[in-house]
Write an enzyme that holds these catalytic residues in place. Structure first.
Site, mmCIF file in Angstrom:
data_model
loop_
_atom_site.group_PDB
_atom_site.id
_atom_site.type_symbol
_atom_site.label_atom_id
_atom_site.label_comp_id
_atom_site.label_asym_id
_atom_site.label_seq_id
_atom_site.Cartn_x
_atom_site.Cartn_y
_atom_site.Cartn_z
ATOM 1 N N ARG A 73 -0.498 -26.620 -30.446
ATOM 2 C CA ARG A 73 0.123 -26.160 -31.693
ATOM 3 C C ARG A 73 1.590 -25.869 -31.424
ATOM 4 N NH1 ARG A 73 -4.237 -25.075 -35.041
ATOM 5 N NH2 ARG A 73 -6.204 -24.676 -33.937
ATOM 6 N N GLY A 74 2.414 -26.079 -32.439
ATOM 7 C CA GLY A 74 3.847 -25.853 -32.269
ATOM 8 C C GLY A 74 4.507 -27.014 -31.554
ATOM 9 N N GLY A 119 -4.116 -31.465 -39.213
ATOM 10 C CA GLY A 119 -4.463 -30.772 -40.443
ATOM 11 C C GLY A 119 -3.250 -30.407 -41.275
ATOM 12 N N ASP A 174 -13.999 -30.907 -43.571
ATOM 13 C CA ASP A 174 -14.436 -30.451 -44.896
ATOM 14 C C ASP A 174 -14.522 -31.580 -45.919
ATOM 15 O OD1 ASP A 174 -14.728 -27.809 -44.159
ATOM 16 O OD2 ASP A 174 -12.646 -27.306 -44.602
#
Length: 314
Positions: free
Chosen positions: A148-149, A173, A204
């Site tokens: 992340r990042g 995402g 989802d």
């Protein structure tokens, strides 16, 4: 949120998709195209960059092989990056992107390791080919790693320019695609002819206009084990009630499909359908009826179910 297609210029180069040995090319007759027309160019957000570009009134069309393509395959250097958390099917997506690019004639494909952080100078990029990814779909996780990042958008685009990358596939995402959109806008600002392709990563299955997102089938299959366990516990106890909570903050696709597939669920609660707990037609009244008639009950709940009705109740 409006989605749209931007055209850089007409697609003039013949596609080599199909059998690399000269067999039939799979386009045209084998591709179903769904087009939504808008009344004016501005409503669809269309934009021309090259002087010879003509605007085409299309909002969205189904992906698939095309007879004419924009980039010359031999001039393409494609990069693939996976960001955020892990999701079932990441390696399978990487594999198919690489194989499809090679079918089109692209020879230069690299993997960016550990998300956007991989655009840093000190991290070595991995060359990808059909040989490298042939069996990668048999393993979990991500061949490229995730994180992340990462660097600033400007630094990422600088890195792509320095390495001659003109096609970027981003698997991730919400946050990852916000970054992809920022990269796209920076490329537009610099007038770079660089394609940024977003591949939504969500189990989802809640992305507009997509038939199915990768990881969804795996999530539904995994939910079956939890539902079966809840059923056994509830069925074995006097007036037993089994409750299974599944992912689905804003959509109940996993809960609904898992409930239908299992055949063991008595009540399924999803965010899209409001409901009452109390009253003559409430969930609790029906639950009492199930206990009186069946002796047990199993409830499947998407995590976002009831958030509209009961946000201020606690």
């Amino acid at each position: 949120m409006h989605q749209f297609v931007r055209r850089i210029r007409p697609s003039n180069f013949s596609s080599s998709s199909g059998d690399p040995n000269g067999g039939p090319k799979y386009y045209g007759w084998s591709v179903k195209r769904a087009v939504i027309n808008y009344s004016s160019p501005t409503s669809a957000g269309a934009e021309c960059i090259d002087p010879d570009c003509t605007w085409v009134e299309q909002w969205v069309h189904r992906a698939g092989p095309r007879e004419k393509i924009y980039f010359k395959p031999e001039e393409v250097k494609a990069a693939i990056v996976t960001c955020g958390g892990l999701c079932p099917g990441l390696n399978d997506v990487i594999r198919h992107i690489v194989i499809t690019l090679e079918i089109y004639g692209v020879k230069k494909i690299v993997g960016i390791p550990y998300g956007y952080r991989g655009f840093s100078v000190e991290i070595v990029r991995e060359k990808l080919s059909r040989k490298v990814v042939q069996n990668v779909h048999l393993s979990g996780g991500s061949l490229l790693g995730v994180s992340r990042g990462g660097p600033s958008v400007s630094d990422i685009v600088d890195s792509m320019e320095e390495r001659g990358i003109n096609m970027l596939f981003v698997l991730g995402g919400n946050g990852t695609h916000a970054g992809a959109n920022a990269i796209h806008n920076e490329c537009r600002k610099r007038r770079l002819k660089l394609a940024v392709v977003g591949v939504p990563k969500t189990i989802d299955n809640d992305i507009l206009l997509m038939d199915k997102t990768f990881g969804f089938d795996t999530a539904v299959e995994a939910a079956q084990r939890a539902i079966n366990s809840a059923y056994i516990e509830a069925h074995s106890a006097y007036h037993g009630i089994g409750i299974v909570k599944l992912m689905g903050r804003s959509s109940g696709f996993i809960a609904m499909h898992a409930s239908l597939a299992s055949g063991q669920i008595d009540i399924c609660l999803v965010p899209e359908v409001p409901f009452n707990l109390h009253g003559p037609h409430g969930v609790l009244r029906h639950l009492k009826y199930l206990l009186e008639t069946k002796g047990s009950a199993v409830v499947c709940v998407a995590e976002g179910a009831g958030q509209v009705s009961y946000t201020n109740s606690f």
